[in-house]
Design a protein around this motif. Structure first.
Motif, PDB file in Angstrom:
ATOM      1  N   VAL A  75      35.438  61.339  66.833  1.00 41.78           N
ATOM      2  CA  VAL A  75      36.670  61.053  67.577  1.00 41.78           C
ATOM      3  C   VAL A  75      36.453  59.782  68.377  1.00 41.78           C
ATOM      4  O   VAL A  75      35.338  59.464  68.786  1.00 41.78           O
ATOM      5  CB  VAL A  75      37.046  62.223  68.526  1.00 41.78           C
ATOM      6  CG1 VAL A  75      37.422  63.448  67.719  1.00 41.78           C
ATOM      7  CG2 VAL A  75      35.888  62.549  69.467  1.00 41.78           C
ATOM      8  N   ASP A  76      37.554  59.046  68.593  1.00 39.53           N
ATOM      9  CA  ASP A  76      37.437  57.759  69.284  1.00 39.53           C
ATOM     10  C   ASP A  76      36.997  57.905  70.733  1.00 39.53           C
ATOM     11  O   ASP A  76      36.302  57.032  71.269  1.00 39.53           O
ATOM     12  CB  ASP A  76      38.780  57.016  69.223  1.00 39.53           C
ATOM     13  CG  ASP A  76      39.146  56.622  67.802  1.00 39.53           C
ATOM     14  OD1 ASP A  76      38.214  56.468  66.976  1.00 39.53           O
ATOM     15  OD2 ASP A  76      40.355  56.477  67.524  1.00 39.53           O
ATOM     16  N   ASP A  77      37.392  59.003  71.355  1.00 39.86           N
ATOM     17  CA  ASP A  77      37.088  59.174  72.773  1.00 39.86           C
ATOM     18  C   ASP A  77      35.906  60.110  73.008  1.00 39.86           C
ATOM     19  O   ASP A  77      35.829  60.790  74.032  1.00 39.86           O
ATOM     20  CB  ASP A  77      38.313  59.683  73.533  1.00 39.86           C
ATOM     21  CG  ASP A  77      38.842  60.997  72.966  1.00 39.86           C
ATOM     22  OD1 ASP A  77      38.426  61.356  71.840  1.00 39.86           O
ATOM     23  OD2 ASP A  77      39.662  61.649  73.637  1.00 39.86           O
ATOM     24  N   TRP A  78      34.971  60.159  72.055  1.00 39.76           N
ATOM     25  CA  TRP A  78      33.796  61.016  72.234  1.00 39.76           C
ATOM     26  C   TRP A  78      33.018  60.561  73.461  1.00 39.76           C
ATOM     27  O   TRP A  78      32.607  59.401  73.562  1.00 39.76           O
ATOM     28  CB  TRP A  78      32.900  60.955  71.001  1.00 39.76           C
ATOM     29  CG  TRP A  78      31.686  61.846  71.095  1.00 39.76           C
ATOM     30  CD1 TRP A  78      31.692  63.178  71.336  1.00 39.76           C
ATOM     31  CD2 TRP A  78      30.324  61.460  70.950  1.00 39.76           C
ATOM     32  NE1 TRP A  78      30.397  63.664  71.349  1.00 39.76           N
ATOM     33  CE2 TRP A  78      29.538  62.634  71.111  1.00 39.76           C
ATOM     34  CE3 TRP A  78      29.671  60.254  70.686  1.00 39.76           C
ATOM     35  CZ2 TRP A  78      28.149  62.627  71.031  1.00 39.76           C
ATOM     36  CZ3 TRP A  78      28.291  60.243  70.598  1.00 39.76           C
ATOM     37  CH2 TRP A  78      27.539  61.414  70.773  1.00 39.76           C
ATOM     38  N   PRO A  79      32.793  61.441  74.443  1.00 37.92           N
ATOM     39  CA  PRO A  79      32.136  61.031  75.687  1.00 37.92           C
ATOM     40  C   PRO A  79      30.635  60.833  75.561  1.00 37.92           C
ATOM     41  O   PRO A  79      29.999  60.320  76.480  1.00 37.92           O
ATOM     42  CB  PRO A  79      32.457  62.191  76.641  1.00 37.92           C
ATOM     43  CG  PRO A  79      32.646  63.367  75.755  1.00 37.92           C
ATOM     44  CD  PRO A  79      33.266  62.836  74.500  1.00 37.92           C
ATOM     45  N   GLY A  80      30.079  61.232  74.427  1.00 36.34           N
ATOM     46  CA  GLY A  80      28.658  60.997  74.207  1.00 36.34           C
ATOM     47  C   GLY A  80      27.782  62.184  74.552  1.00 36.34           C
ATOM     48  O   GLY A  80      28.255  63.274  74.881  1.00 36.34           O
ATOM     49  N   LEU A  81      26.485  61.956  74.469  1.00 35.33           N
ATOM     50  CA  LEU A  81      25.492  62.994  74.706  1.00 35.33           C
ATOM     51  C   LEU A  81      24.586  62.557  75.851  1.00 35.33           C
ATOM     52  O   LEU A  81      24.244  61.375  75.979  1.00 35.33           O
ATOM     53  CB  LEU A  81      24.650  63.212  73.437  1.00 35.33           C
ATOM     54  CG  LEU A  81      23.587  64.300  73.468  1.00 35.33           C
ATOM     55  CD1 LEU A  81      24.235  65.678  73.487  1.00 35.33           C
ATOM     56  CD2 LEU A  81      22.669  64.166  72.241  1.00 35.33           C
ATOM     57  N   MET A  82      24.196  63.516  76.694  1.00 33.04           N
ATOM     58  CA  MET A  82      23.283  63.243  77.796  1.00 33.04           C
ATOM     59  C   MET A  82      21.968  63.966  77.520  1.00 33.04           C
ATOM     60  O   MET A  82      21.946  65.179  77.296  1.00 33.04           O
ATOM     61  CB  MET A  82      23.863  63.742  79.120  1.00 33.04           C
ATOM     62  CG  MET A  82      22.993  63.428  80.327  1.00 33.04           C
ATOM     63  SD  MET A  82      23.144  61.716  80.852  1.00 33.04           S
ATOM     64  CE  MET A  82      24.783  61.773  81.618  1.00 33.04           C
ATOM     65  N   ILE A  83      20.872  63.219  77.518  1.00 30.41           N
ATOM     66  CA  ILE A  83      19.546  63.809  77.323  1.00 30.41           C
ATOM     67  C   ILE A  83      18.788  63.762  78.639  1.00 30.41           C
ATOM     68  O   ILE A  83      18.527  62.688  79.180  1.00 30.41           O
ATOM     69  CB  ILE A  83      18.760  63.064  76.222  1.00 30.41           C
ATOM     70  CG1 ILE A  83      19.486  63.182  74.877  1.00 30.41           C
ATOM     71  CG2 ILE A  83      17.349  63.627  76.112  1.00 30.41           C
ATOM     72  CD1 ILE A  83      18.782  62.473  73.737  1.00 30.41           C
ATOM     73  N   ASP A  84      18.461  64.938  79.165  1.00 27.06           N
ATOM     74  CA  ASP A  84      17.729  65.034  80.432  1.00 27.06           C
ATOM     75  C   ASP A  84      16.227  64.988  80.178  1.00 27.06           C
ATOM     76  O   ASP A  84      15.712  65.738  79.333  1.00 27.06           O
ATOM     77  CB  ASP A  84      18.077  66.337  81.151  1.00 27.06           C
ATOM     78  CG  ASP A  84      19.502  66.327  81.696  1.00 27.06           C
ATOM     79  OD1 ASP A  84      20.123  65.250  81.671  1.00 27.06           O
ATOM     80  OD2 ASP A  84      19.983  67.386  82.135  1.00 27.06           O
TER      81      ASP A  84
END
Length: 229
Positions: A75-84
């Motif tokens: 999707v165009d507005d994918w907020p992404g992934l956060m890796i801690d």
């Protein structure tokens, strides 16, 4: 925000630490699972940034970019992934962490410091010691938009502990004035004096001791004249 953890232990009866290959497998599965969960949510027009804990030692071996491309929501507005990544791992592998962060940014994946502040616990033992500002931050601190706030933060932190802040490696008057305006207590560097033999230093100190009283005595009549005028 949903969160998944790639643990360092397997759920086995012996509870022994997982071997490196098993941890790597768990980390990859956790990444895929997190991305699939994001994909499922996107089908309901819910786009959340998923956070996942993965050890640095796994990030350098896994094809993170490919995993993300294969499983992320398209999707165009994918907020992404956060890796801690834990603070301890970041501090011990800071250069590597920066490199990974730049690489992952191309895939809309960001690194975050987990458990931030634990490493600062040792500061409680340093209340009586001065906080020395490293030269790498001092240089250009009057104008640099990154160095200046770091210097100010360290100075404020030192004062909050009742300690002194020392600017190290001062070479320019502009940097010195900037640190003074921030409340820095002490300074050290070529601006105040070049490296010299002990005898030369002693001679300069003696000269200062003899010059200062003379200058004070000369200023006294002028002060008296101003007071009687």
């Amino acid at each position: 925000m949903a969160r998944y953890r790639a643990g360092s232990r397997l759920s086995v009866e012996s509870s022994l630490p997982a071997d490196e290959a098993s941890v790597l497998t768990l980390a990859e599965r956790a990444l895929v699972k997190a991305l699939q969960s994001g994909l499922n949510l996107s089908r309901f027009d819910v786009n959340l940034r998923i956070a996942i804990n993965v050890p640095v030692k796994c990030l350098i071996k896994l094809p993170v970019g490919k995993i993300v491309r294969d499983h992320r929501p398209q999707v165009d507005d994918w907020p992404g992934l956060m890796i801690d990544v834990t603070e301890e791992q970041i501090l011990s592998e800071i250069t590597l962490a920066n490199e990974l962060s730049r690489t992952f940014a191309e895939h809309n994946v960001r690194l975050a410091i987990d458990d931030f502040g634990k490493g600062c616990a040792t500061l409680m033992k340093l209340k009586e010691l001065p906080f020395a500002l490293d030269r790498s931050f001092v240089v250009g601190c009057g104008t640099d938009k990154v160095h200046a706030p770091i210097c100010k933060t360290v100075i404020n932190l030192a004062h909050s502990f009742g300690a002194l802040a020392v600017g190290i490696g001062l070479e320019k008057a502009s940097d010195t004035m900037a640190l003074i305006s921030m409340g820095c207590d002490l300074g050290q560097g070529f601006l105040f004096g070049q490296p010299m033999p002990k005898e030369r230093l002693i001679a300069l100190l003696k000269q200062r001791v003899t010059v200062r009283p003379a200058a004070t005595a000369a200023a006294a009549p002028a002060k008296a004249a101003l007071e009687t005028a």
